[in-house]
Design a protein around this motif. Structure first.
Motif, mmCIF file in Angstrom:
data_model
loop_
_atom_site.group_PDB
_atom_site.id
_atom_site.type_symbol
_atom_site.label_atom_id
_atom_site.label_comp_id
_atom_site.label_asym_id
_atom_site.label_seq_id
_atom_site.Cartn_x
_atom_site.Cartn_y
_atom_site.Cartn_z
ATOM 1 N N LEU A 193 22.030 -14.228 13.636
ATOM 2 C CA LEU A 193 22.936 -14.197 14.773
ATOM 3 C C LEU A 193 24.180 -13.386 14.468
ATOM 4 C CD1 LEU A 193 22.827 -17.938 15.877
ATOM 5 C CD2 LEU A 193 21.432 -16.039 16.708
ATOM 6 N N THR A 194 24.739 -12.756 15.499
ATOM 7 C CA THR A 194 26.015 -12.072 15.364
ATOM 8 C C THR A 194 27.120 -13.129 15.332
ATOM 9 O OG1 THR A 194 26.397 -11.904 17.740
ATOM 10 C CG2 THR A 194 25.118 -10.108 16.702
ATOM 11 N N GLU A 195 28.302 -12.728 14.954
ATOM 12 C CA GLU A 195 29.439 -13.659 14.955
ATOM 13 C C GLU A 195 29.710 -14.178 16.363
ATOM 14 O OE1 GLU A 195 31.215 -15.150 12.469
ATOM 15 O OE2 GLU A 195 29.633 -14.244 11.250
ATOM 16 N N LYS A 196 29.584 -13.293 17.350
ATOM 17 C CA LYS A 196 29.794 -13.711 18.742
ATOM 18 C C LYS A 196 28.796 -14.799 19.128
ATOM 19 C CE LYS A 196 29.876 -11.972 23.472
ATOM 20 N NZ LYS A 196 29.709 -10.830 24.352
ATOM 21 N N GLN A 197 27.537 -14.640 18.723
ATOM 22 C CA GLN A 197 26.518 -15.628 19.059
ATOM 23 C C GLN A 197 26.745 -16.938 18.310
ATOM 24 O OE1 GLN A 197 23.222 -13.084 18.058
ATOM 25 N NE2 GLN A 197 22.678 -12.796 20.215
ATOM 26 N N LYS A 198 27.148 -16.854 17.045
ATOM 27 C CA LYS A 198 27.409 -18.067 16.268
ATOM 28 C C LYS A 198 28.563 -18.877 16.855
ATOM 29 C CE LYS A 198 25.965 -16.192 11.809
ATOM 30 N NZ LYS A 198 26.445 -15.759 10.483
ATOM 31 N N ASN A 199 29.533 -18.175 17.431
ATOM 32 C CA ASN A 199 30.744 -18.830 17.922
ATOM 33 C C ASN A 199 30.805 -18.952 19.440
ATOM 34 O OD1 ASN A 199 31.852 -19.100 15.273
ATOM 35 N ND2 ASN A 199 32.289 -16.915 15.324
ATOM 36 N N CYS A 200 29.696 -18.692 20.108
ATOM 37 C CA CYS A 200 29.690 -18.756 21.571
ATOM 38 C C CYS A 200 30.014 -20.188 22.022
ATOM 39 C CB CYS A 200 28.326 -18.336 22.116
ATOM 40 S SG CYS A 200 28.245 -18.384 23.920
ATOM 41 N N GLY A 246 17.696 -16.990 27.165
ATOM 42 C CA GLY A 246 18.835 -16.625 26.341
ATOM 43 C C GLY A 246 20.131 -16.985 27.025
ATOM 44 N N CYS A 247 21.176 -17.077 26.235
ATOM 45 C CA CYS A 247 22.504 -17.383 26.769
ATOM 46 C C CYS A 247 22.964 -16.222 27.647
ATOM 47 C CB CYS A 247 23.483 -17.601 25.625
ATOM 48 S SG CYS A 247 25.186 -17.843 26.172
ATOM 49 N N PRO A 248 23.397 -16.494 28.884
ATOM 50 C CA PRO A 248 23.868 -15.414 29.747
ATOM 51 C C PRO A 248 25.203 -14.822 29.301
ATOM 52 C CG PRO A 248 24.098 -17.528 30.853
ATOM 53 C CD PRO A 248 23.403 -17.790 29.555
ATOM 54 N N PHE A 249 25.858 -15.452 28.339
ATOM 55 C CA PHE A 249 27.161 -14.975 27.893
ATOM 56 C C PHE A 249 27.092 -14.172 26.595
ATOM 57 C CE2 PHE A 249 27.713 -18.795 30.417
ATOM 58 C CZ PHE A 249 28.530 -18.306 31.426
ATOM 59 N N CYS A 250 26.297 -14.640 25.624
ATOM 60 C CA CYS A 250 26.232 -13.941 24.332
ATOM 61 C C CYS A 250 24.840 -13.383 24.024
ATOM 62 C CB CYS A 250 26.669 -14.857 23.195
ATOM 63 S SG CYS A 250 25.443 -16.115 22.752
ATOM 64 N N ARG A 251 23.862 -13.719 24.847
ATOM 65 C CA ARG A 251 22.472 -13.247 24.715
ATOM 66 C C ARG A 251 21.724 -13.828 23.521
ATOM 67 N NH1 ARG A 251 22.272 -7.352 27.348
ATOM 68 N NH2 ARG A 251 23.907 -7.722 28.854
ATOM 69 N N ARG A 252 22.194 -14.933 23.000
ATOM 70 C CA ARG A 252 21.480 -15.594 21.902
ATOM 71 C C ARG A 252 20.192 -16.187 22.449
ATOM 72 N NH1 ARG A 252 20.861 -20.887 19.791
ATOM 73 N NH2 ARG A 252 22.187 -21.813 21.371
ATOM 74 N N PRO A 253 19.042 -15.907 21.787
ATOM 75 C CA PRO A 253 17.801 -16.555 22.212
ATOM 76 C C PRO A 253 17.930 -18.059 22.008
ATOM 77 C CG PRO A 253 17.357 -14.717 20.743
ATOM 78 C CD PRO A 253 18.829 -14.953 20.704
ATOM 79 N N LEU A 254 17.732 -18.826 23.045
ATOM 80 C CA LEU A 254 17.956 -20.268 22.971
ATOM 81 C C LEU A 254 16.848 -21.027 22.289
ATOM 82 C CD1 LEU A 254 19.469 -20.729 26.520
ATOM 83 C CD2 LEU A 254 20.687 -20.776 24.346
ATOM 84 N N SER A 255 15.644 -20.482 22.258
ATOM 85 C CA SER A 255 14.524 -21.222 21.678
ATOM 86 C C SER A 255 14.286 -20.909 20.203
ATOM 87 C CB SER A 255 13.254 -20.908 22.466
ATOM 88 O OG SER A 255 12.972 -19.536 22.395
ATOM 89 N N GLU A 256 15.071 -20.015 19.612
ATOM 90 C CA GLU A 256 14.875 -19.666 18.200
ATOM 91 C C GLU A 256 15.854 -20.410 17.313
ATOM 92 O OE1 GLU A 256 14.752 -15.514 17.364
ATOM 93 O OE2 GLU A 256 13.534 -15.073 19.119
#
Length: 78
Positions: free
Chosen positions: A3-10, A65-75
Motif C-alpha cells: 500500500l501507498t502511504e495515502k492508502q495506509k493512512n486513509c 476499492g476505496c473511492p477516496f484512496c483506491r485501496r483494494p478492499l478485499s486484499e
C-alpha cells in the motif's frame, strides 16, 4: 499488495468505517462490510429529501476499492 502511504493512512476505508459528510453535512456516505462484500451506504443527516437520487444511484452499491484512496478492499495489507 503493498500500500501507498495515502492508502495506509486513509481515514475512510479502515474499520471502523467513518461517515463522510457531503453537501454541507446533509448527506453521509459510508463504506460498509457485509460478509466479505463492501458497499457504499448513503445516509440522511437531516431532511430525507436531501438524499433523493443519490441514494437511488449509490446506496448499497457493491465496491471493490476505496473511492477516496483506491485501496483494494478485499486484499490483505502488507
Amino acid at each position: 499488495m503493498k500500500l501507498t502511504e495515502k492508502q495506509k493512512n486513509c481515514p475512510y476505508c479502515h474499520d471502523p468505517f467513518p461517515s463522510v459528510p457531503l453537501f454541507g453535512g446533509n448527506i453521509l456516505l459510508r463504506i460498509a462490510e457485509d460478509g466479505g462484500e463492501y458497499v457504499l451506504n448513503v445516509e440522511c443527516n437531516g431532511d430525507p429529501e436531501d438524499v433523493g437520487i443519490l441514494s437511488f444511484a449509490t446506496d448499497g452499491q457493491a465496491i471493490i476499492g476505496c473511492p477516496f484512496c483506491r485501496r483494494p478492499l478485499s486484499e490483505e495489507e502488507e
